[in-house]
Scaffold this motif. Structure first.
Motif, PDB file in Angstrom:
ATOM      1  N   LYS A  14       0.827  -1.213   0.000  1.00 12.64           N
ATOM      2  CA  LYS A  14       0.000   0.000   0.000  1.00 12.64           C
ATOM      3  C   LYS A  14       0.860   1.262   0.000  1.00 12.64           C
ATOM      4  O   LYS A  14       0.478   2.285  -0.549  1.00 12.64           O
ATOM      5  N   ALA A  15       2.037   1.200   0.648  1.00 11.60           N
ATOM      6  CA  ALA A  15       2.925   2.366   0.703  1.00 11.60           C
ATOM      7  C   ALA A  15       3.516   2.680  -0.668  1.00 11.60           C
ATOM      8  O   ALA A  15       3.923   3.803  -0.929  1.00 11.60           O
ATOM      9  N   ASN A  16       3.577   1.679  -1.571  1.00  8.93           N
ATOM     10  CA  ASN A  16       4.041   1.862  -2.944  1.00  8.93           C
ATOM     11  C   ASN A  16       5.393   2.572  -2.997  1.00  8.93           C
ATOM     12  O   ASN A  16       5.518   3.688  -3.506  1.00  8.93           O
ATOM     13  N   LEU A  17       6.418   1.913  -2.475  1.00 10.08           N
ATOM     14  CA  LEU A  17       7.750   2.498  -2.344  1.00 10.08           C
ATOM     15  C   LEU A  17       8.321   3.008  -3.665  1.00 10.08           C
ATOM     16  O   LEU A  17       9.029   4.006  -3.700  1.00 10.08           O
ATOM     17  N   ALA A  41      11.445   8.038   5.227  1.00  9.01           N
ATOM     18  CA  ALA A  41      10.525   9.175   5.119  1.00  9.01           C
ATOM     19  C   ALA A  41       9.197   8.732   4.521  1.00  9.01           C
ATOM     20  O   ALA A  41       8.122   9.125   4.996  1.00  9.01           O
ATOM     21  N   GLN A  42       9.252   7.916   3.486  1.00 10.33           N
ATOM     22  CA  GLN A  42       8.023   7.459   2.850  1.00 10.33           C
ATOM     23  C   GLN A  42       7.175   6.641   3.819  1.00 10.33           C
ATOM     24  O   GLN A  42       5.962   6.820   3.885  1.00 10.33           O
ATOM     25  N   LEU A  43       7.820   5.747   4.558  1.00 10.59           N
ATOM     26  CA  LEU A  43       7.062   4.930   5.509  1.00 10.59           C
ATOM     27  C   LEU A  43       6.432   5.784   6.606  1.00 10.59           C
ATOM     28  O   LEU A  43       5.284   5.563   6.993  1.00 10.59           O
ATOM     29  N   ILE A  44       7.168   6.768   7.091  1.00  8.56           N
ATOM     30  CA  ILE A  44       6.610   7.659   8.119  1.00  8.56           C
ATOM     31  C   ILE A  44       5.425   8.432   7.550  1.00  8.56           C
ATOM     32  O   ILE A  44       4.359   8.508   8.158  1.00  8.56           O
TER      33      ILE A  44
END
Length: 197
Positions: A14-17, A41-44
């Motif tokens: 869902k985070a689509n890294l 940063a993206q995960l946060i």
């Protein structure tokens, strides 16, 4: 454990890294360190519930040819500072609830060795930043640079156990109560907390 792993996989999907774009004007340094910070940063920012993340940057053990302003040690510090600054800028207001700690498992020697390096020292410094940090101060005791003040007459003396600093952050920022379970074999003494938070 398997259920937890599958749940984590779904959260990361869902985070689509691969599609992440940092905040406007933010540029992470090239290389693995920058990519890792960008993923943190993206995960946060994706709200998946990240509480602790770890990023590594190597190349600090300068046995020889450490150099000056453009040397290998300066280049390490440049990459570290640019990466941490990019993370800070990318997170924006989210930094109010983020604490960043830097540490090294060894420090430099006080004097250069015969080949222009400062390998395998003892004492070092750690940096702490983030919203809840009591910033703008140096915390710790200065042991001095005279020969009798150095550890084994060559290295800065250690004045703070890194586990006490980490313990302060884990307790005050994350709310952990049983610090001895987090740091087995070390009794975290809250009296040794430096007041960084």
């Amino acid at each position: 454990a398997a259920d937890g792993a599958f749940e984590a996989i779904q959260i990361l999907k869902k985070a689509n890294l691969a599609q992440y774009r940092p905040a406007s004007g933010v540029e992470y340094p090239a290389g693995e360190f920058g990519r890792s910070l960008r993923q943190v940063a993206q995960l946060i920012k994706s709200g998946v519930g990240v509480e602790v993340a770890f990023v590594d940057i190597g190349g600090w053990d300068t046995h020889n040819g450490q150099g000056g302003e453009q040397g290998q040690l300066a280049n390490r510090f440049r990459e570290l500072s640019r990466g941490v600054r990019a993370l800070y800028d990318d997170l924006g207001d989210r930094m109010d609830d983020v604490v960043v700690l830097t540490m090294s498992e060894f420090g430099p020697t006080v004097r250069e060795n015969g080949t222009g390096g400062t390998d395998h020292g003892h004492g070092t410094c750690m940096f702490v930043m983030g919203g809840p940090v009591n910033a703008g101060k140096v915390y710790g005791d200065w042991p001095g640079l005279n020969r009798e003040q150095l550890y084994e007459a060559r290295d800065l003396a250690v004045t703070t156990d890194f586990r006490d600093l980490f313990g302060e952050v884990v307790q005050k920022h994350l709310g952990a109560k049983e610090l001895n379970r987090i740091f087995p074999g070390h009794t975290v003494n809250t009296g040794k907390f430096r007041g960084v938070l």
